[in-house]
Design a protein around this motif. Structure first.
Motif, PDB file in Angstrom:
ATOM      1  N   LYS A   1      40.670  36.406  32.229  1.00  0.00           N
ATOM      2  CA  LYS A   1      41.149  37.646  31.629  1.00  0.00           C
ATOM      3  C   LYS A   1      40.161  38.162  30.590  1.00  0.00           C
ATOM      4  O   LYS A   1      39.291  37.425  30.117  1.00  0.00           O
ATOM      5  CB  LYS A   1      42.514  37.433  30.969  1.00  0.00           C
ATOM      6  CG  LYS A   1      43.589  36.842  31.865  1.00  0.00           C
ATOM      7  CD  LYS A   1      44.873  36.651  31.076  1.00  0.00           C
ATOM      8  CE  LYS A   1      45.916  35.901  31.900  1.00  0.00           C
ATOM      9  NZ  LYS A   1      45.574  34.487  32.081  1.00  0.00           N
ATOM     10  N   VAL A   2      40.335  39.401  30.239  1.00  0.00           N
ATOM     11  CA  VAL A   2      39.557  40.031  29.164  1.00  0.00           C
ATOM     12  C   VAL A   2      40.377  39.966  27.891  1.00  0.00           C
ATOM     13  O   VAL A   2      41.581  40.235  27.904  1.00  0.00           O
ATOM     14  CB  VAL A   2      39.224  41.494  29.505  1.00  0.00           C
ATOM     15  CG1 VAL A   2      38.551  42.184  28.320  1.00  0.00           C
ATOM     16  CG2 VAL A   2      38.355  41.563  30.745  1.00  0.00           C
TER      17      VAL A   2
ATOM     18  N   ALA B   1      45.855  48.823  32.962  1.00  0.00           N
ATOM     19  CA  ALA B   1      45.588  47.391  32.784  1.00  0.00           C
ATOM     20  C   ALA B   1      46.867  46.568  32.903  1.00  0.00           C
ATOM     21  O   ALA B   1      47.959  47.021  32.535  1.00  0.00           O
ATOM     22  CB  ALA B   1      44.933  47.139  31.430  1.00  0.00           C
ATOM     23  N   LEU B   2      46.710  45.364  33.409  1.00  0.00           N
ATOM     24  CA  LEU B   2      47.802  44.390  33.443  1.00  0.00           C
ATOM     25  C   LEU B   2      47.707  43.553  32.171  1.00  0.00           C
ATOM     26  O   LEU B   2      46.841  42.692  32.043  1.00  0.00           O
ATOM     27  CB  LEU B   2      47.685  43.502  34.680  1.00  0.00           C
ATOM     28  CG  LEU B   2      48.584  42.257  34.725  1.00  0.00           C
ATOM     29  CD1 LEU B   2      50.054  42.630  34.635  1.00  0.00           C
ATOM     30  CD2 LEU B   2      48.300  41.446  35.984  1.00  0.00           C
TER      31      LEU B   2
ATOM     32  N   PRO C   1      41.835  44.258  33.550  1.00  0.00           N
ATOM     33  CA  PRO C   1      41.601  45.665  33.876  1.00  0.00           C
ATOM     34  C   PRO C   1      41.746  45.879  35.380  1.00  0.00           C
ATOM     35  O   PRO C   1      41.750  44.925  36.169  1.00  0.00           O
ATOM     36  CB  PRO C   1      40.165  45.894  33.413  1.00  0.00           C
ATOM     37  CG  PRO C   1      39.530  44.544  33.493  1.00  0.00           C
ATOM     38  CD  PRO C   1      40.608  43.547  33.171  1.00  0.00           C
ATOM     39  N   GLU C   2      41.854  47.123  35.786  1.00  0.00           N
ATOM     40  CA  GLU C   2      42.024  47.425  37.211  1.00  0.00           C
ATOM     41  C   GLU C   2      40.846  46.935  38.039  1.00  0.00           C
ATOM     42  O   GLU C   2      40.983  46.643  39.231  1.00  0.00           O
ATOM     43  CB  GLU C   2      42.224  48.930  37.407  1.00  0.00           C
ATOM     44  CG  GLU C   2      42.636  49.301  38.814  1.00  0.00           C
ATOM     45  CD  GLU C   2      43.043  50.749  38.948  1.00  0.00           C
ATOM     46  OE1 GLU C   2      43.415  51.160  40.069  1.00  0.00           O
ATOM     47  OE2 GLU C   2      42.990  51.474  37.937  1.00  0.00           O
ATOM     48  N   SER C   3      39.676  46.804  37.417  1.00  0.00           N
ATOM     49  CA  SER C   3      38.496  46.313  38.141  1.00  0.00           C
ATOM     50  C   SER C   3      38.650  44.861  38.589  1.00  0.00           C
ATOM     51  O   SER C   3      37.876  44.383  39.421  1.00  0.00           O
ATOM     52  CB  SER C   3      37.249  46.441  37.261  1.00  0.00           C
ATOM     53  OG  SER C   3      37.385  45.679  36.073  1.00  0.00           O
TER      54      SER C   3
ATOM     55  N   TYR D   1      49.018  46.230  40.051  1.00  0.00           N
ATOM     56  CA  TYR D   1      49.409  44.844  39.808  1.00  0.00           C
ATOM     57  C   TYR D   1      50.877  44.563  40.114  1.00  0.00           C
ATOM     58  O   TYR D   1      51.320  43.419  39.958  1.00  0.00           O
ATOM     59  CB  TYR D   1      49.101  44.457  38.360  1.00  0.00           C
ATOM     60  CG  TYR D   1      49.679  45.398  37.323  1.00  0.00           C
ATOM     61  CD1 TYR D   1      51.018  45.329  36.950  1.00  0.00           C
ATOM     62  CD2 TYR D   1      48.882  46.364  36.722  1.00  0.00           C
ATOM     63  CE1 TYR D   1      51.549  46.183  36.004  1.00  0.00           C
ATOM     64  CE2 TYR D   1      49.393  47.228  35.773  1.00  0.00           C
ATOM     65  CZ  TYR D   1      50.727  47.141  35.411  1.00  0.00           C
ATOM     66  OH  TYR D   1      51.251  47.996  34.482  1.00  0.00           O
ATOM     67  N   TYR D   2      51.653  45.558  40.524  1.00  0.00           N
ATOM     68  CA  TYR D   2      53.023  45.267  40.944  1.00  0.00           C
ATOM     69  C   TYR D   2      52.959  44.251  42.090  1.00  0.00           C
ATOM     70  O   TYR D   2      52.112  44.375  42.979  1.00  0.00           O
ATOM     71  CB  TYR D   2      53.734  46.526  41.412  1.00  0.00           C
ATOM     72  CG  TYR D   2      54.104  47.503  40.322  1.00  0.00           C
ATOM     73  CD1 TYR D   2      53.816  47.243  38.983  1.00  0.00           C
ATOM     74  CD2 TYR D   2      54.750  48.695  40.622  1.00  0.00           C
ATOM     75  CE1 TYR D   2      54.152  48.138  37.984  1.00  0.00           C
ATOM     76  CE2 TYR D   2      55.087  49.605  39.633  1.00  0.00           C
ATOM     77  CZ  TYR D   2      54.783  49.321  38.311  1.00  0.00           C
ATOM     78  OH  TYR D   2      55.127  50.211  37.326  1.00  0.00           O
ATOM     79  N   PRO D   3      53.847  43.262  42.106  1.00  0.00           N
ATOM     80  CA  PRO D   3      53.722  42.185  43.099  1.00  0.00           C
ATOM     81  C   PRO D   3      53.607  42.667  44.546  1.00  0.00           C
ATOM     82  O   PRO D   3      52.712  42.245  45.284  1.00  0.00           O
ATOM     83  CB  PRO D   3      54.993  41.354  42.867  1.00  0.00           C
ATOM     84  CG  PRO D   3      55.302  41.561  41.424  1.00  0.00           C
ATOM     85  CD  PRO D   3      54.932  42.980  41.135  1.00  0.00           C
TER      86      PRO D   3
END
Length: 310
Positions: free
Chosen positions: A238-239, A253-254, A275-277, A177-179
């Motif tokens: 989002k979760v 996770a972000l 999550p990464e998914s 998730y880093y830009p």
């Protein structure tokens, strides 16, 4: 007499069939400096990424835990401190990722300044229009040729970058998730330069001067990066998890929000995260936004050209 009349018609037909190829070649020849730069950059990026894959295992060892003295399969800290391959790997990963992530800015500036703005300012475009090339066909070639090169270039580098990142692991390559990582490792790596191409070309048509058009194209593309980076977390649902006492999510996770409150002497927690998914859904939505913007800018460019030419 019949043969004399037939030969020119055949020749004219042959010339007409070669027309599109000739226009494509004209675009490539006129912008051969940019084409050479693109080729060198693509070759260099591929070479660096393949090399990074070969040092991935050693880079992971250099990023491992250590003990003093060495024991139980762990390297001694003094020996580990002499290994620099992990820093080399991380540095090259960051450089290639940033270059691919912000390629759209250079494309936008070049499209505004050299691809369209300079030719309108110098009169080269009008000269082409007098040589049986319609303005619409001229602009179509101007956009189609670099667009094809963008798709080929980013389509080669992006999967290689993903391969190289897996070789070194997320601790060295950066979180998904880093830009810069996010933009460079999915279809957005293709979509951002395509959007930059369309926006830069539109700036060139509106301003008709190379330097202002290049600056405006770059600024608009940079603003686009900023806006989508700010909105990225909200492009997909989002979760949310709640619990009492303690609540942890996976380290990949972000996390968008953490909220803690106390009720009846019990500590409650709520965590909202991606999550990464969610990487691919977020990629597809952002890519769709970029391609829609590129299409809108392209249609606007053709409309502007139609209004300003006979």
């Amino acid at each position: 007499m019949t043969a004399t009349l037939t030969a020119p018609e055949t020749t004219a037909a042959g010339r007409a069939s070669r027309g599109p190829h000739g226009l494509t070649w004209m675009v490539l020849r006129l912008h051969r400096t940019a084409l050479v730069f693109w080729g060198l950059a693509l070759t260099g990026a591929v070479a660096v990424l393949v090399w990074m894959v070969t040092i991935g295992d050693e880079a992971r060892r250099g990023d491992a835990a250590c003990v003093t003295p060495a024991r139980d399969g762990y390297l001694g800290c003094a020996a580990l401190g002499r290994l620099t391959v992990d820093d080399v790997y991380a540095g090259w990963t960051e450089s290639v990722t940033a270059a691919l992530a912000y390629a759209g800015l250079l494309v936008a500036a070049w499209a505004g300044a050299a691809l369209v703005g300079r030719e309108l300012e110098s009169g080269t475009a009008r000269l082409a229009w007098t040589q049986s090339v319609t303005p619409a066909r001229w602009l179509a070639a101007k956009l189609a040729v670099p667009a094809a090169l963008i798709v080929v270039g980013a389509g080669v580098v992006m999967p290689l970058l993903r391969w190289a990142r897996r070789a070194g692991g997320p601790d060295l390559a950066g979180a998904w998730y880093y830009p810069d990582v996010f933009v460079a490792t999915g279809p957005t790596a293709v979509a951002y330069p395509l959007a930059g191409l369309a926006l830069g070309a539109l700036a060139g048509l509106l301003l008709r001067r190379a330097v202002p058009a290049g600056g405006v194209g770059f600024a608009v593309a940079l603003f686009l990066h900023y806006v989508l980076e700010r909105l990225r977390e909200d492009l997909w649902p989002k979760v949310t998890r709640t619990g009492t006492g303690s609540l942890e999510v996976h380290r990949s996770a972000l996390v968008a929000d953490r909220h803690t409150w106390t009720e009846d002497g019990v500590r409650h927690l709520r965590v909202t995260y991606h999550p990464e998914s969610h990487f691919w859904p977020l990629q597809y939505v952002e890519t769709g936004v970029l391609l829609a913007l590129a299409a809108a800018a392209t249609l606007t460019a053709f409309a502007v050209l139609r209004r300003r030419t006979p």
